[in-house]
Design a protein around this motif. Structure first.
Motif, PDB file in Angstrom:
ATOM      1  N   LYS A   1      12.372   5.072   0.139  1.00  0.00           N
ATOM      2  CA  LYS A   1      13.419   6.088  -0.061  1.00  0.00           C
ATOM      3  C   LYS A   1      13.984   6.027  -1.475  1.00  0.00           C
ATOM      4  CE  LYS A   1      14.918   6.150   4.789  1.00  0.00           C
ATOM      5  NZ  LYS A   1      16.051   5.858   5.719  1.00  0.00           N
ATOM      6  N   GLU A   2      14.289   4.821  -1.945  1.00  0.00           N
ATOM      7  CA  GLU A   2      14.961   4.670  -3.232  1.00  0.00           C
ATOM      8  C   GLU A   2      14.091   5.101  -4.414  1.00  0.00           C
ATOM      9  OE1 GLU A   2      16.437   0.667  -3.480  1.00  0.00           O
ATOM     10  OE2 GLU A   2      17.305   0.784  -1.461  1.00  0.00           O
ATOM     11  N   PHE A   3      12.783   4.916  -4.318  1.00  0.00           N
ATOM     12  CA  PHE A   3      11.893   5.286  -5.415  1.00  0.00           C
ATOM     13  C   PHE A   3      11.256   6.659  -5.212  1.00  0.00           C
ATOM     14  CE2 PHE A   3      12.319   0.808  -6.292  1.00  0.00           C
ATOM     15  CZ  PHE A   3      12.200   0.720  -7.675  1.00  0.00           C
TER      16      PHE A   3
ATOM     17  N   ARG B   1       8.875  -6.148  -8.432  1.00  0.00           N
ATOM     18  CA  ARG B   1       9.939  -7.127  -8.695  1.00  0.00           C
ATOM     19  C   ARG B   1      11.107  -6.942  -7.728  1.00  0.00           C
ATOM     20  NH1 ARG B   1       9.231 -10.151 -13.219  1.00  0.00           N
ATOM     21  NH2 ARG B   1       7.618  -9.446 -14.690  1.00  0.00           N
ATOM     22  N   GLU B   2      11.432  -5.700  -7.418  1.00  0.00           N
ATOM     23  CA  GLU B   2      12.525  -5.457  -6.484  1.00  0.00           C
ATOM     24  C   GLU B   2      12.134  -5.891  -5.075  1.00  0.00           C
ATOM     25  OE1 GLU B   2      16.351  -4.528  -5.399  1.00  0.00           O
ATOM     26  OE2 GLU B   2      15.454  -4.776  -7.384  1.00  0.00           O
ATOM     27  N   TYR B   3      10.883  -5.652  -4.700  1.00  0.00           N
ATOM     28  CA  TYR B   3      10.383  -6.085  -3.387  1.00  0.00           C
ATOM     29  C   TYR B   3      10.502  -7.606  -3.253  1.00  0.00           C
ATOM     30  CZ  TYR B   3       7.068  -7.175   0.362  1.00  0.00           C
ATOM     31  OH  TYR B   3       6.481  -7.671   1.494  1.00  0.00           O
ATOM     32  N   LEU B   4      10.046  -8.351  -4.257  1.00  0.00           N
ATOM     33  CA  LEU B   4      10.083  -9.812  -4.197  1.00  0.00           C
ATOM     34  C   LEU B   4      11.519 -10.326  -4.181  1.00  0.00           C
ATOM     35  CD1 LEU B   4       7.176 -10.748  -6.653  1.00  0.00           C
ATOM     36  CD2 LEU B   4       7.165 -10.839  -4.146  1.00  0.00           C
ATOM     37  N   ARG B   5      12.394  -9.667  -4.926  1.00  0.00           N
ATOM     38  CA  ARG B   5      13.799 -10.095  -4.941  1.00  0.00           C
ATOM     39  C   ARG B   5      14.403  -9.967  -3.542  1.00  0.00           C
ATOM     40  NH1 ARG B   5      18.854  -8.316  -5.067  1.00  0.00           N
ATOM     41  NH2 ARG B   5      18.252  -6.127  -4.894  1.00  0.00           N
ATOM     42  N   ARG B   6      14.168  -8.846  -2.892  1.00  0.00           N
ATOM     43  CA  ARG B   6      14.752  -8.619  -1.567  1.00  0.00           C
ATOM     44  C   ARG B   6      14.079  -9.463  -0.492  1.00  0.00           C
ATOM     45  NH1 ARG B   6      16.182  -2.100  -1.392  1.00  0.00           N
ATOM     46  NH2 ARG B   6      16.852  -1.952  -3.564  1.00  0.00           N
TER      47      ARG B   6
ATOM     48  N   ALA C   1       0.842  -1.196   0.000  1.00  0.00           N
ATOM     49  CA  ALA C   1       0.000   0.000   0.000  1.00  0.00           C
ATOM     50  C   ALA C   1       0.878   1.246   0.000  1.00  0.00           C
ATOM     51  CB  ALA C   1      -0.912  -0.008   1.219  1.00  0.00           C
ATOM     52  N   PHE C   2       0.396   2.269  -0.694  1.00  0.00           N
ATOM     53  CA  PHE C   2       1.157   3.503  -0.859  1.00  0.00           C
ATOM     54  C   PHE C   2       0.313   4.696  -0.418  1.00  0.00           C
ATOM     55  CE2 PHE C   2       2.359   0.322  -3.906  1.00  0.00           C
ATOM     56  CZ  PHE C   2       3.747   0.336  -3.916  1.00  0.00           C
TER      57      PHE C   2
ATOM     58  N   ALA D   1       0.013   8.674  -5.786  1.00  0.00           N
ATOM     59  CA  ALA D   1      -0.834   8.188  -6.877  1.00  0.00           C
ATOM     60  C   ALA D   1      -0.350   8.657  -8.243  1.00  0.00           C
ATOM     61  CB  ALA D   1      -2.282   8.622  -6.645  1.00  0.00           C
ATOM     62  N   ALA D   2       0.013   9.936  -8.363  1.00  0.00           N
ATOM     63  CA  ALA D   2       0.426  10.480  -9.658  1.00  0.00           C
ATOM     64  C   ALA D   2       1.765   9.910 -10.115  1.00  0.00           C
ATOM     65  CB  ALA D   2       0.508  12.002  -9.578  1.00  0.00           C
ATOM     66  N   LEU D   3       2.577   9.435  -9.176  1.00  0.00           N
ATOM     67  CA  LEU D   3       3.915   8.914  -9.514  1.00  0.00           C
ATOM     68  C   LEU D   3       3.893   7.451  -9.933  1.00  0.00           C
ATOM     69  CD1 LEU D   3       5.892  10.388  -6.467  1.00  0.00           C
ATOM     70  CD2 LEU D   3       5.782  11.344  -8.780  1.00  0.00           C
ATOM     71  N   LEU D   4       2.850   6.725  -9.512  1.00  0.00           N
ATOM     72  CA  LEU D   4       2.853   5.274  -9.660  1.00  0.00           C
ATOM     73  C   LEU D   4       2.110   4.823 -10.918  1.00  0.00           C
ATOM     74  CD1 LEU D   4       2.264   4.160  -5.963  1.00  0.00           C
ATOM     75  CD2 LEU D   4       4.360   3.937  -7.286  1.00  0.00           C
TER      76      LEU D   4
END
Length: 401
Positions: free
Chosen positions: A143-145, A85-90, A66-67, A72-75
């Protein structure tokens, strides 16, 4: 961004929920090896892989990301897929089947990710320490995104909270408000009492350590939407459970270190007795005053050292309080309760008695007759501003008679 984790045994119902047209669900990302024709084909793809590990009873991992509405405008779907994909990798699911659907039934963007815990090698992916890992990964990706970072509990939608969480937030606001208007422990306690909240110190008699603080709201102060009170017992939370800003250490920054307050007032009583003795004796007896009244801080070095610390040392002095004293205090005081693991909960009055207990022999021997009943937690206490000359001399390295 924050993540919620659920595990289960059935893929079919979950996929029907995640890919529900009534929620305007859209497919955002999927791994290879999944037939995306319809919900049935997706389910079959998962079941086929899950059959590679017959010992895995709960092959379903369900992640909800959840964000903030501010994101909303960024996603767009492309950026959302990168985050997924990055979440699942980590999280350790980089060799597992998955599908991710975005929902639009809430004001905040969120995605449902269904993952097969049985990976492509036929092994079940470990979920050890998964919740702790989830918190760190979500924080790092936020932070990274460049996503919105929520500032503590102030942005929580409190109207949507259920009973216990709603009570916790109610108490948090009350404690914060009392802290704003109070400058000492006495005023803080009295202001909280007006809304039915008690504060208690967690004290360890074995180490003489104040290990934390908790807050308890009376059951009749907790009302439902109809204004009715249906709680069977009082409700307690530690300061940290209410908010990280309400730990004992943080409260002491404004209200003072309880150990230091007690030591200062006990020393003032001791100095009162010293002055009275000096005034009632004549030369050459007064030359023995340092033997009759040896340096107070040297007699209580651990307590004296606390004057320079903003909060009590949670390790304590290492000197245990007699069990007989604790039992006697528990019988007489209404603000003492068992906290478990050999500790007790003590209110402000009981805490004063506990902190003064080590000083009683010195005060009595010196003729001061001091007791915890003379202790005041407030700024207006008669001992608070006395002996300023003595304190300035002590800090300057000298001690005059």
């Amino acid at each position: 961004m924050y993540g919620k984790i659920l595990h289960g045994s059935g893929f079919g119902g979950l996929i029907d929920y995640a890919n529900d047209p009534r929620k305007n669900a859209t497919l955002v990302a999927a791994s290879d090896g999944i037939n995306l024709t319809n919900n049935r084909s997706i389910t079959d793809s998962f079941l086929m892989n899950a059959s590679l590990s017959s010992r895995t009873k709960k092959p379903v991992a369900h992640f909800v990301l959840a964000f903030s509405p501010k994101d909303a405008a960024l996603l767009d779907d492309r950026k959302l897929e990168r985050i997924i994909r990055e979440y699942l990798r980590r999280m350790g699911y980089d060799d597992n089947q998955f599908v991710a659907f975005r929902h639009f039934d809430k004001e905040h963007p969120h995605v449902h990710i269904i993952v097969n815990r049985v990976n492509n090698q036929g092994r079940c992916t470990s979920d050890s320490h998964e919740k702790d890992r989830n918190v760190k990964v979500c924080k790092d990706l936020t932070k990274e995104f460049g996503l919105h970072m929520a500032r503590g509990k102030d942005e929580v939608k409190e109207k949507r909270l259920r009973t216990m969480d709603a009570v916790r937030y109610q108490m948090m606001h009350c404690v914060r408000e009392s802290l704003q208007v109070a400058d000492n422990w006495k005023d803080f306690q009295e202001d909280l009492a007006r809304v039915g909240i008690r504060c208690n110190f967690r004290f360890n008699p074995s180490t003489s350590a104040i290990e934390g603080i908790s807050f308890t709201i009376a059951k009749d102060k907790v009302k439902n939407k109809k204004g009715e009170s249906k709680m069977r017992h009082d409700i307690s939370f530690s300061g940290k459970q209410l908010d990280s800003s309400l730990t004992l250490a943080n409260l002491c920054v404004k209200l003072g270190n309880p150990v230091a307050i007690a030591h200062e007032q006990a020393r003032d009583m001791y100095e009162d007795a010293r002055e009275d003795w000096y005034d009632s004796h004549h030369y050459p007896e007064v030359g023995n005053i340092d033997k009759v009244f040896p340096d107070f801080d040297l007699r209580f070095p651990w307590q004296a050292s606390q004057e320079f610390d903003k909060a009590p040392d949670i390790e304590g002095s290492g000197l245990s309080i007699a069990e007989s004293f604790i039992n006697d205090l528990s019988d007489k005081a209404s603000d003492v309760a068992d906290a478990g693991n050999g500790c007790i909960h003590a209110g402000l009055s009981a805490m004063g008695a506990i902190l003064f207990q080590p000083y009683q022999p010195a005060l009595s021997a010196g003729g001061g007759g001091g007791s915890s009943s003379k202790m005041g937690w407030g700024d207006d206490d008669k001992y608070k501003k006395r002996h300023s000359v003595y304190r300035s001399r002590r800090r300057g390295g000298g001690m005059g008679i």
